[in-house]
Design an enzyme around this catalytic site. Structure first.
Site, PDB file in Angstrom:
ATOM      1  N   GLU A  95     -16.193  22.169 -81.154  1.00 20.97           N
ATOM      2  CA  GLU A  95     -17.577  21.912 -81.592  1.00 20.97           C
ATOM      3  C   GLU A  95     -18.040  22.942 -82.628  1.00 20.97           C
ATOM      4  OE1 GLU A  95     -20.232  21.471 -78.248  1.00 20.97           O
ATOM      5  OE2 GLU A  95     -19.261  19.633 -77.599  1.00 20.97           O
ATOM      6  N   GLU A 145     -15.171  14.265 -75.226  1.00 18.84           N
ATOM      7  CA  GLU A 145     -15.967  14.664 -74.055  1.00 18.84           C
ATOM      8  C   GLU A 145     -17.005  13.602 -73.763  1.00 18.84           C
ATOM      9  OE1 GLU A 145     -17.779  18.541 -74.101  1.00 18.84           O
ATOM     10  OE2 GLU A 145     -15.894  19.549 -74.604  1.00 18.84           O
TER      11      GLU A 145
END
Ligand SMILES: *[C@@H]1O[C@H](CO)[C@@H](O)[C@H](O)[C@H]1NC(C)=O
Ligand SMILES: *[C@@H]1O[C@H](CO)[C@@H](O)[C@H](O)[C@H]1NC(C)=O
Ligand SMILES: *[C@@H]1O[C@H](CO)[C@@H](O)[C@H](O)[C@H]1NC(C)=O
Ligand SMILES: *[C@@H]1O[C@H](CO)[C@@H](O)[C@H](O)[C@H]1NC(C)=O
Ligand SMILES: *[C@@H]1O[C@H](CO)[C@@H](O)[C@H](O)[C@H]1NC(C)=O
Ligand SMILES: *[C@@H]1O[C@H](CO)[C@@H](O)[C@H](O)[C@H]1NC(C)=O
Ligand SMILES: *[C@@H]1O[C@H](CO)[C@@H](O)[C@H](O)[C@H]1NC(C)=O
Ligand SMILES: *[C@@H]1O[C@H](CO)[C@@H](O)[C@H](O)[C@H]1NC(C)=O
Ligand SMILES: *[C@@H]1O[C@H](CO)[C@@H](O)[C@H](O)[C@H]1NC(C)=O
Ligand SMILES: *[C@@H]1O[C@H](CO)[C@@H](O)[C@H](O)[C@H]1NC(C)=O
Ligand SMILES: *[C@@H]1O[C@H](CO)[C@@H](O)[C@H](O)[C@H]1NC(C)=O
Ligand SMILES: *[C@@H]1O[C@H](CO)[C@@H](O)[C@H](O)[C@H]1NC(C)=O
Length: 805
Positions: free
Chosen positions: A185, A256
């Site tokens: 991320e 995710e």
């Protein structure tokens, strides 16, 4: 460019793979715009995150096997740099850190592995997985185009890749690893680094690709992931939010899919229903051409020791399909298993067919996949959250429940609807087995409150906490001497950047304060009676984990920033420091350390900063074990020298309840008898309320109506296609009692029900005959078996709740 790399890899891979045996042996892994391609085949992959250090090695086989029977194809894990490289160039892969053995266990059960190396992982894990020693590397700047950081990051990543290659664990070598991740991320922080952000991304991608793992790499939430690295989505609604792969040749991957959201002390989040997870997963497949979905977490587990990051509770994603203890959490596990089975029936058409999509109504849409051999699969999407319209699809009428997707593997029959839960619900119960409720069962030890003269580390200012403790302890004492000529009531004011503070003057407790997950800074004012002469000021600053995210993490600061008494500023006084507690130095939590210390009988006067110890025998059987600390305040608990984590009962959620009362004691931490339990209690908690409990599923419940699709397993059969309530007790338990059974119009659902106006009088008899004394049973929704339609004109439901014993 991409073709060159992967072709070389493919040739190399094919040779090695031919020699390998067993498991989900990959062969070459490539990809195209539709999916990952393993051994020449496109693949639709359901994966689930299980982090090896968040459980114990003896639990791994059963967690993986429950994931497999839940319909997963792959297990995803991070690699935890700070566990593996505690000092530069010193490595540890023992016990819960045994990455290779975890991967081999997954392989032996026939699943793939998705390895998120990071090595920055965030993950609600202390320092986002970075070893704390990186903080002290001169001129380091984490996660940016910075030579020292890049050196250590490359060094560790290379170490891991080489280790896995030497164990033949990559798919091209016949192993299970089909994909790896670099960074994590990063786009969230990239801007903060200016020019050093994008150049770091390019460097990280090239570095990873240059390691020749022969399987693709992903960067999650990184829209500009450089070729051939795949950008992927994280979140709860990637079917709506994903901007898409950054090249038509890359597949849409969801790395995710949050099955819940991490909980922090003071605030636990709303439960994410199984229906919502299933809806968004199916939407990702059709709306974004998704072919890879990883549930984060599939099993969350436990943040043992001090591994949780700041303010995270010790239990991690207990609401995942496998709960903290590894028990199946229903209906999440079962509903997703049904989803996976239904989607897999459509694989061929989804992966190789052509897609058409058209409108069925204002907020309704059909996605139809036609394969070359006449396969046809359809997904009927209803985005309307407020109505259940009937739609026409290929000359038939289908009722689409609100906010749902119906899956028709043959374009005719609904095999699954995301909003219709047919799998069972279950109730988890904690039962006290050992009550440590009498004073004779405990001994105590007072932690020492140091004063300035007891300290040797000195500074004329207030030191930053992490830089001072080097994370060897949560605790840092700030002490000073304060001299005045006469007795006086005054106020001590302290500003702290986190996380908790306990103030003492002349050994006496004055008050405490703490920050929160959202705002770790706070200030504390405590009234103090000061003596004439020298007063000992002792301030205990406590961290609850290191940060795990954000830019410039190496510059993050914690601990005290200023202190005053009345209007006198003490910030630049001479301060003496003590890192850690006396009890930590003595290792009171181990058998050896504890036996050397002078413990005393339980003195039941409430007091701050006390160590408690007790002994207990392990509960019989194999049910998971938990420590009920509901009567305590805040501290840490150890079993036989192993820290089972920090606890913080006194910091309540907005609803007035503690965030976590039960603390996981893995069975492998226990001996049959005489287990040493040690608590360090910071507040004045009451050890007499502590108990050792077992965790079990005690009740199961099912609820279907005539419009529920039958179980997906019966889809291909012509007969027996009826909705069913299927109940199953955990191993070694049987259905001992039917608590409720109604074929009719029962009110409510499994969480809360009551008899309705209409009810078949045969309900109990039919259900008892089918279920009592059995471990599992199946009761079809059928007018015939219940002696006809008990409520003509009204939709008939079957709701059963049973006890497992
Ligand atoms: C990693 O660094 C250590 C020293 O910190 C060194 O011994 C080792 O050779 C390095 N490994 C690689 C692959 O660069
Ligand atoms: C990766 O492969 C390329 C050639 O295809 C080679 O030049 C390079 O040295 C290899 N790198 C490693 C780390 O093996
Ligand atoms: C608590 O969690 C909820 C999500 O369930 C969130 O909306 C809220 O902002 C959180 N509150 C605090 C104080 O962190
Ligand atoms: C088909 O689906 C895509 C999303 O994958 C959407 O953007 C488009 O509007 C849909 N077309 C029709 C006609 O519904
Ligand atoms: C999905 O694939 C179809 C072709 O099968 C294409 O028309 C569409 O644009 C793709 N949608 C997305 C979001 O990539
Ligand atoms: C973190 O967890 C590992 C293994 O799960 C444990 O051995 C270690 O002591 C923990 N670290 C800290 C700082 O508590
Ligand atoms: C601390 O030690 C100094 C001498 O080392 C002494 O003068 C002073 O009285 C001591 N202070 C206290 C509070 O005991
Ligand atoms: C950490 O402490 C050292 C001295 O031990 C000091 O030189 C350095 O500036 C400190 N760093 C930070 C970030 O506070
Ligand atoms: C302060 O601490 C010293 C020990 O360092 C102790 O001798 C002294 O009595 C303490 N003073 C008070 C006022 O408690
Ligand atoms: C955090 O709390 C501190 C102290 O209570 C306060 O001064 C500060 O404004 C707060 N920060 C935020 C972002 O709310
Ligand atoms: C602490 O310092 C801040 C500025 O850094 C100041 O605003 C605050 O008033 C100070 N507090 C005390 C108690 O001295
Ligand atoms: C459960 O039932 C089976 C037979 O169906 C029986 O063999 C077993 O002993 C029972 N177990 C318990 C715990 O009652």
């Amino acid at each position: 460019m991409r073709m060159v790399v992967w072709r070389w890899v493919w040739l190399f891979g094919a040779v090695v793979a031919a020699a390998a045996v067993g498991g989900a042996s990959g062969g070459a892994v490539t990809y195209d715009g539709r999916s990952l391609i393993i051994d020449g085949q496109r693949k639709l992959i359901f994966s689930g995150s299980i982090h090896y250090p968040r459980s114990t090695p003896d639990m791994w086989p059963s967690l993986i096997s429950k994931a497999k029977s839940g319909g997963l194809d792959a297990i995803d894990t991070y690699v935890f740099w700070n566990l593996h490289e505690p000092q530069p160039g010193q490595y540890d892969f023992s016990g819960r850190r045994d990455l290779v053995s975890f991967i081999k266990q997954v392989h032996s059960q026939g699943l793939y592995v998705c390895l998120r190396i990071g090595p920055f992982i965030e993950g609600e894990w202390s320092y986002g997985g970075l070893p704390f020693w990186l903080h002290d590397i001169p001129n380091v700047q984490f996660r940016s185009d910075n030579e020292p950081f890049k050196f250590y990051m490359q060094n560790f990543t290379t170490k891991i890749v080489n280790m896995l290659k030497s164990e033949n664990l990559y798919a091209s070598q016949g192993g299970p690893i089909i994909i790896s991740q670099i960074e994590n991320e990063y786009q969230n922080v990239e801007k903060a680094f200016g020019d050093r952000g994008p150049s770091y991304v390019r460097w990280a991608a090239a570095m990873a690709v240059g390691l020749n793992t022969s399987v693709p790499w992903v960067m999650c939430k990184q829209d500009d992931a450089p070729d051939p690295v795949i950008n992927s989505c994280n979140g709860m609604m990637c079917g709506e939010t994903f901007v898409g792969p950054n090249s038509p040749n890359k597949p849409a991957m969801w790395t995710e899919d949050w099955t819940h959201f991490y909980d922090n002390y003071g605030n636990t989040t709303k439960i994410r229903p199984a229906q919502d997870i299933a809806y968004h997963a199916a939407l990702f497949i059709v709306n974004k051409n998704g072919s890879y979905i990883n549930y984060y977490m599939y099993h969350g587990g436990t943040n043992f020791g001090r591994n949780a990051s700041a303010f995270m509770i010790t239990s991690y994603y207990d609401q995942a399909p496998l709960d903290e203890y590894g028990l199946i959490r229903q209906p999440k596990w079962g509903h997703l298993k049904e989803l996976h089975a239904a989607v897999k029936l459509c694989s061929q058409a989804l992966l190789y067919g052509t897609r058409t999509n058209f409108s069925l109504g204002p907020l309704q849409q059909a996605f139809v996949y036609n394969g070359g051999n006449g396969e046809c699969a359809a997904f009927l999407v209803n985005k309307d959250a407020a109505s259940d319209p009937d739609v026409q699809f290929q000359d038939r009428t289908y009722r689409l429940p609100r906010k749902s997707i119906s899956i028709l593997p043959d374009c005719k029959t609904v095999a699954f609807n995301t909003a219709k839960v047919s799998s069972q619900y279950s109730t988890r119960t904690m039962g006290a087995v050992v009550k440590l409720d009498s004073p004779e069962k405990w001994q105590e030890f007072d932690e020492v409150i140091p004063s300035f003269n007891d300290t040797s580390l000195r500074s004329d200012s207030l030191l930053e906490q992490m830089n001072t403790t080097k994370d060897v302890s949560d605790y840092l004492w700030y002490t000073t001497s304060y001299e005045q000529s006469e007795e006086l009531r005054s106020v001590i004011t302290v500003d702290s950047r986190g996380h908790v503070l306990r103030t003492f003057v002349n050994g006496e407790f004055l008050g405490s304060g703490h920050g929160t997950y959202r705002n770790q800074s706070f200030s504390l004012e405590s009234g103090a009676s000061l003596k004439s002469g020298v007063n000992n000021i002792s301030l205990l600053s406590i961290m609850i984990g290191l940060p795990d995210s954000g830019a410039y993490m190496e510059k993050r600061a914690s601990g005290l920033i200023n202190v005053s008494i009345g209007d006198k500023d003490l910030t630049f006084y001479s301060w003496g420091y003590q890192v850690g507690l006396v009890g930590e130095k003595l290792q009171l939590y181990t058998e050896e350390g504890s036996s050397k210390a002078e413990w005393s009988k339980l003195n039941q006067s409430p007091q701050q900063l006390k160590w408690y110890k007790s002994k207990f025998d392990a509960p019989e059987g194999t049910d998971p074990v938990a420590l009920n600390l509901g009567s305590m305040g805040k501290g840490t608990a150890w079993i036989n020298g192993e820290s089972i984590g920090r606890y913080w009962i006194s910091f309540h959620q907005p609803n007035g309840l503690p965030s976590q009362i039960w603390y996981n004691i893995p069975r492998s931490f226990l001996k049959p008898t005489d287990n040493l339990l040690v608590l360090f209690e910071e507040e004045a908690g009451d050890p007499l309320g502590v108990s050792v409990d077992t965790v079990s599923i005690t009740k199961v419940c099912g609820h279907v109506s005539g419009s529920n699709p039958p179980p997906v397993a019966s889809y291909l059969k012509q007969r027996g296609r009826r909705p069913k309530v299927q109940l199953r007790c955990p191993p070694s338990k049987n259905i001992s009692n039917i608590l409720f059974a109604s074929f009719g119009s029962p009110l409510g659902d499994c969480s809360r029900y009551a008899p309705g106006s209409c009810h078949s009088t045969k309900s109990s008899a039919v259900v008892e005959r089918a279920c009592l004394g059995r471990r599992k049973c199946s009761v079809p929704w059928s007018y015939r078996s219940f002696g006809g339609d008990p409520c003509p004109g009204v939709s008939t439901h079957l709701l059963i709740e049973a006890e497992c014993q």
